[in-house]
Design an enzyme around this catalytic site. Structure first.
Site, PDB file in Angstrom:
ATOM      1  N   HIS A 138       2.246  34.738  38.743  1.00 30.96           N
ATOM      2  CA  HIS A 138       2.970  34.246  39.921  1.00 30.96           C
ATOM      3  C   HIS A 138       2.861  32.735  39.974  1.00 30.96           C
ATOM      4  O   HIS A 138       1.817  32.180  39.617  1.00 30.96           O
ATOM      5  CB  HIS A 138       2.403  34.849  41.209  1.00 30.96           C
ATOM      6  CG  HIS A 138       3.344  34.716  42.356  1.00 30.96           C
ATOM      7  ND1 HIS A 138       3.430  33.586  43.116  1.00 30.96           N
ATOM      8  CD2 HIS A 138       4.276  35.575  42.819  1.00 30.96           C
ATOM      9  CE1 HIS A 138       4.372  33.753  44.022  1.00 30.96           C
ATOM     10  NE2 HIS A 138       4.910  34.949  43.875  1.00 30.96           N
ATOM     11  N   ASP A 178       5.517  43.138  42.362  1.00 28.99           N
ATOM     12  CA  ASP A 178       6.525  43.934  41.651  1.00 28.99           C
ATOM     13  C   ASP A 178       5.915  44.934  40.676  1.00 28.99           C
ATOM     14  O   ASP A 178       6.577  45.888  40.282  1.00 28.99           O
ATOM     15  CB  ASP A 178       7.485  43.005  40.885  1.00 28.99           C
ATOM     16  CG  ASP A 178       8.419  42.292  41.826  1.00 28.99           C
ATOM     17  OD1 ASP A 178       8.811  42.915  42.815  1.00 28.99           O
ATOM     18  OD2 ASP A 178       8.743  41.121  41.578  1.00 28.99           O
TER      19      ASP A 178
HETATM   20  N1  CMC Z   1       3.081  37.673  30.506  1.00 26.38           N
HETATM   21  C1  CMC Z   1       2.582  36.877  29.531  1.00 26.38           C
HETATM   22  N2  CMC Z   1       2.366  35.561  29.689  1.00 26.38           N
HETATM   23  C2  CMC Z   1       2.701  35.016  30.875  1.00 26.38           C
HETATM   24  C3  CMC Z   1       3.226  35.787  31.931  1.00 26.38           C
HETATM   25  C4  CMC Z   1       3.418  37.166  31.722  1.00 26.38           C
HETATM   26  N3  CMC Z   1       3.913  37.941  32.690  1.00 26.38           N
HETATM   27  N4  CMC Z   1       3.452  34.989  33.000  1.00 26.38           N
HETATM   28  C5  CMC Z   1       3.093  33.758  32.623  1.00 26.38           C
HETATM   29  N5  CMC Z   1       2.617  33.763  31.343  1.00 26.38           N
HETATM   30  C6  CMC Z   1       2.076  32.611  30.605  1.00 26.38           C
HETATM   31  C7  CMC Z   1       3.190  31.690  30.145  1.00 26.38           C
HETATM   32  O1  CMC Z   1       3.634  32.010  28.839  1.00 26.38           O
HETATM   33  C8  CMC Z   1       2.519  30.333  30.215  1.00 26.38           C
HETATM   34  O2  CMC Z   1       1.721  30.207  29.074  1.00 26.38           O
HETATM   35  P1  CMC Z   1       1.450  28.719  28.450  1.00 26.38           P
HETATM   36  O3  CMC Z   1       0.707  27.947  29.486  1.00 26.38           O
HETATM   37  O4  CMC Z   1       0.627  28.988  27.209  1.00 26.38           O
HETATM   38  O5  CMC Z   1       2.803  28.139  28.151  1.00 26.38           O
HETATM   39  C9  CMC Z   1       1.573  30.455  31.411  1.00 26.38           C
HETATM   40  O6  CMC Z   1       1.291  31.858  31.541  1.00 26.38           O
HETATM   41  C10 CMC Z   1       2.173  29.941  32.720  1.00 26.38           C
HETATM   42  O7  CMC Z   1       3.425  30.599  32.903  1.00 26.38           O
HETATM   43  P2  CMC Z   1       4.701  29.905  33.536  1.00 26.38           P
HETATM   44  O8  CMC Z   1       5.918  30.645  33.102  1.00 26.38           O
HETATM   45  O9  CMC Z   1       4.653  28.425  33.263  1.00 26.38           O
HETATM   46  O10 CMC Z   1       4.434  30.132  35.070  1.00 26.38           O
HETATM   47  P3  CMC Z   1       5.517  30.082  36.217  1.00 26.38           P
HETATM   48  O11 CMC Z   1       4.775  29.765  37.453  1.00 26.38           O
HETATM   49  O12 CMC Z   1       6.638  29.157  35.862  1.00 26.38           O
HETATM   50  O13 CMC Z   1       6.125  31.549  36.237  1.00 26.38           O
HETATM   51  C11 CMC Z   1       6.443  33.837  36.737  1.00 26.38           C
HETATM   52  C12 CMC Z   1       5.727  32.539  37.136  1.00 26.38           C
HETATM   53  C13 CMC Z   1       6.232  34.860  37.832  1.00 26.38           C
HETATM   54  C14 CMC Z   1       7.951  33.569  36.590  1.00 26.38           C
HETATM   55  C15 CMC Z   1       5.854  34.341  35.396  1.00 26.38           C
HETATM   56  O14 CMC Z   1       4.473  34.607  35.555  1.00 26.38           O
HETATM   57  C16 CMC Z   1       6.576  35.583  34.861  1.00 26.38           C
HETATM   58  O15 CMC Z   1       7.592  35.446  34.190  1.00 26.38           O
HETATM   59  N6  CMC Z   1       6.080  36.810  35.199  1.00 26.38           N
HETATM   60  C17 CMC Z   1       6.759  38.027  34.811  1.00 26.38           C
HETATM   61  C18 CMC Z   1       7.913  38.294  35.767  1.00 26.38           C
HETATM   62  C19 CMC Z   1       7.437  38.767  37.123  1.00 26.38           C
HETATM   63  O16 CMC Z   1       6.592  39.644  37.236  1.00 26.38           O
HETATM   64  N7  CMC Z   1       8.046  38.202  38.181  1.00 26.38           N
HETATM   65  C20 CMC Z   1       7.770  38.604  39.558  1.00 26.38           C
HETATM   66  C21 CMC Z   1       7.123  37.501  40.361  1.00 26.38           C
HETATM   67  S1  CMC Z   1       6.443  38.100  41.923  1.00 26.38           S
HETATM   68  C22 CMC Z   1       7.777  38.593  42.869  1.00 26.38           C
HETATM   69  C23 CMC Z   1       8.688  37.485  43.247  1.00 26.38           C
HETATM   70  O17 CMC Z   1       8.250  36.500  43.834  1.00 26.38           O
HETATM   71  O18 CMC Z   1       9.895  37.638  43.010  1.00 26.38           O
END
Ligand code: CMC
Length: 433
Positions: free
Chosen positions: A308, A366
């Site tokens: 998140h 989720d």
């Molecule tokens: N699985 C594997 N690696 C992950 C995941 C995941 N679900 N989420 C983040 N990472 C890694 C990512 O690759 C990055 O690694 P590095 O630092 O080596 O590049 C690090 O963790 C930080 O990730 P980010 O994408 O920069 O973080 P963000 O804050 O931009 O993204 C997120 C947050 C929720 C979009 C992301 O964690 C994700 O894609 N999760 C899966 C989708 C999901 O479950 N979304 C629902 C969110 S909660 C409900 C809502 O608010 O809608």
């Protein structure tokens, strides 16, 4: 090409200009950069809004490090335990929990608005039966402004209130209609003697041929799920609603913009993606392969339902959703179901894995909501529409807060331009010869 030079805030910005620091009632202070461009000729740059407050708001507060979520100051845990979804709707819209008489009036008003204009049923017929329900939601909710244009003066508080009531009342009816349309079953009319959630469950899961007796444990579970989804401060879809509304667009158009944004897999589309992922993993023995894929930088696969932007400790909604999940599985005798066993094992393995621990990737709301919806008999392509149903009140509360602000301006971000600099079209340019 982007040139990078560094600027130390303390030493340099202060010598260029004075920027006021604003404090809210709780949470980090913000640097007000409104005067920055005028004084320095520079913009700030923060494409993912990772350090940027896009507005001030009195509705919801999140402390991501501590795993705290407050609606109008009340902890989500207490609201989930002691209130109904409609009480939470009242709270989000009005700032205070309702008295008994206020609640009676609010609930009665919502109830009498649950039916949709009968001509809206024709609108559905324009869609293919196999269209994704979120595609239909975007079209039908957007069309509401063509049906309810009697109260679209956004400057009138009365009109704004009527639109809020209509949206909260009609979105569940539309969600259920989307499902019925895609399965070829007849639309169900709402029944005024039922509660908000009972009514939705009957419209969604019942048919005109049978009586539908909602199970109170499942009704309470769904009510709680809606509470957990009701608002989440300036998330992507809420920010989209605010940006759309900042131009003076009508509330139905703005909420539709929110629905469109919610659909993405990084946001509300994740609950559907979780279920698809579990089906793809298929068996507990395949989990290590998928954990390895999630950790592999060269593999686009992510563990859906994990991570998140704001919560870096735990998602308080996920904790409550996990409890709800177990209650529902127990009530339905589904603990032994393969998919649920797989989900619990995946959760266990990921929570013990260093990659997820170090990056602070915990199950989010989720991860569990998809499992509960599946157990309730809701098809996975409807999961994000269920999220939209809960979030509608949050979107409308933020929209109304923004419109009521006398200092509100159109949202107009600037950019760091990295394209071609000024050049002339070649004198001999002619594509028609
Ligand atoms: N699985 C594997 N690696 C992950 C995941 C995941 N679900 N989420 C983040 N990472 C890694 C990512 O690759 C990055 O690694 P590095 O630092 O080596 O590049 C690090 O963790 C930080 O990730 P980010 O994408 O920069 O973080 P963000 O804050 O931009 O993204 C997120 C947050 C929720 C979009 C992301 O964690 C994700 O894609 N999760 C899966 C989708 C999901 O479950 N979304 C629902 C969110 S909660 C409900 C809502 O608010 O809608």
């Amino acid at each position: 090409m982007t040139t990078i030079r560094s600027l130390s805030l303390n030493e340099n910005v202060h010598s260029l200009c004075e920027l006021p620091v604003l404090s809210g009632t709780t949470g980090p202070d913000v640097i007000n950069v409104e005067a920055l461009y005028k004084q320095t000729g520079m913009f700030t740059y923060d494409p993912g809004f990772t350090s940027t407050a896009s507005c001030s708001s009195t509705i919801t507060y999140i402390d991501g490090e501590a795993g705290i979520l407050l609606y109008r100051g009340y902890p989500i845990e207490q609201l989930a335990e002691k209130c109904t979804f409609l009480e939470v709707c009242y709270l989000l819209l009005n700032g205070e929990l309702p008295t008994t008489s206020e609640m009676f009036k609010f609930e009665s008003t919502i109830t009498i608005h649950t039916m949709v204009h009968d001509q809206l049923t024709n609108f559905f017929k324009g869609f293919r039966r196999d269209a994704h329900p979120m595609a239909i939601m975007v079209g039908v909710v957007g069309a509401l402004s063509a049906f309810y244009h009697d109260a679209l003066d956004i400057k009138s508080k009365n009109d704004r209130d009527i639109s809020a009531i209509r949206l909260i009342a009609k979105v569940p009816t539309i969600v259920a209609m989307c499902h019925k349309y895609s399965t070829g079953l007849p639309f169900m009319y709402p029944q005024n003697k039922l509660s908000y959630v009972e009514n939705f469950m009957r419209m969604m899961l019942g048919t005109p041929c049978d009586d539908f007796a909602p199970n109170p444990v499942l009704v309470r579970a769904l009510d709680r799920i809606l509470i957990l989804h009701a608002d989440h401060e300036q998330n992507a879809s809420t920010s989209t609603v605010r940006l759309a509304g900042s131009s003076g667009a009508n509330p139905y158009a703005c909420i539709t913009a929110g629905i469109a944004c919610l659909w993405g897999a990084a946001h509300g589309g994740a609950n559907e993606a979780v279920l698809n992922m579990l089906k793809e993993i298929g068996d507990v023995s395949h989990i290590p392969k998928y954990i390895a894929k999630a950790k592999d930088k060269n593999d686009p696969f992510r563990l859906m339902g994990f991570g998140h932007r704001v919560y870096k400790n735990h998602d308080p909604r996920a904790k409550l959703m996990r409890t709800t999940c177990h209650e529902v599985l127990t009530e339905l005798g589904l603990h032994d179901n393969n998919l649920f066993k797989l989900a619990l094992e995946l959760e266990r393995i990921a929570l013990e894995d260093n990659y997820f621990i170090e990056k602070k990737l915990y199950p989010n709301v989720d991860f569990y909501s998809g499992i509960v919806f599946h157990a309730l008999g809701i098809p996975s392509n409807m999961f994000t529409a269920m999220f939209a149903m809960g979030r509608t009140v949050g979107w409308i509360a933020h929209w109304a807060e923004m419109i009521a602000d006398p200092d509100q301006k159109i949202g107009r971000p600037r950019q760091l331009y990295t394209g071609a600099t000024k050049r002339d079209v070649p004198k001999n340019h002619n594509t028609s010869s």
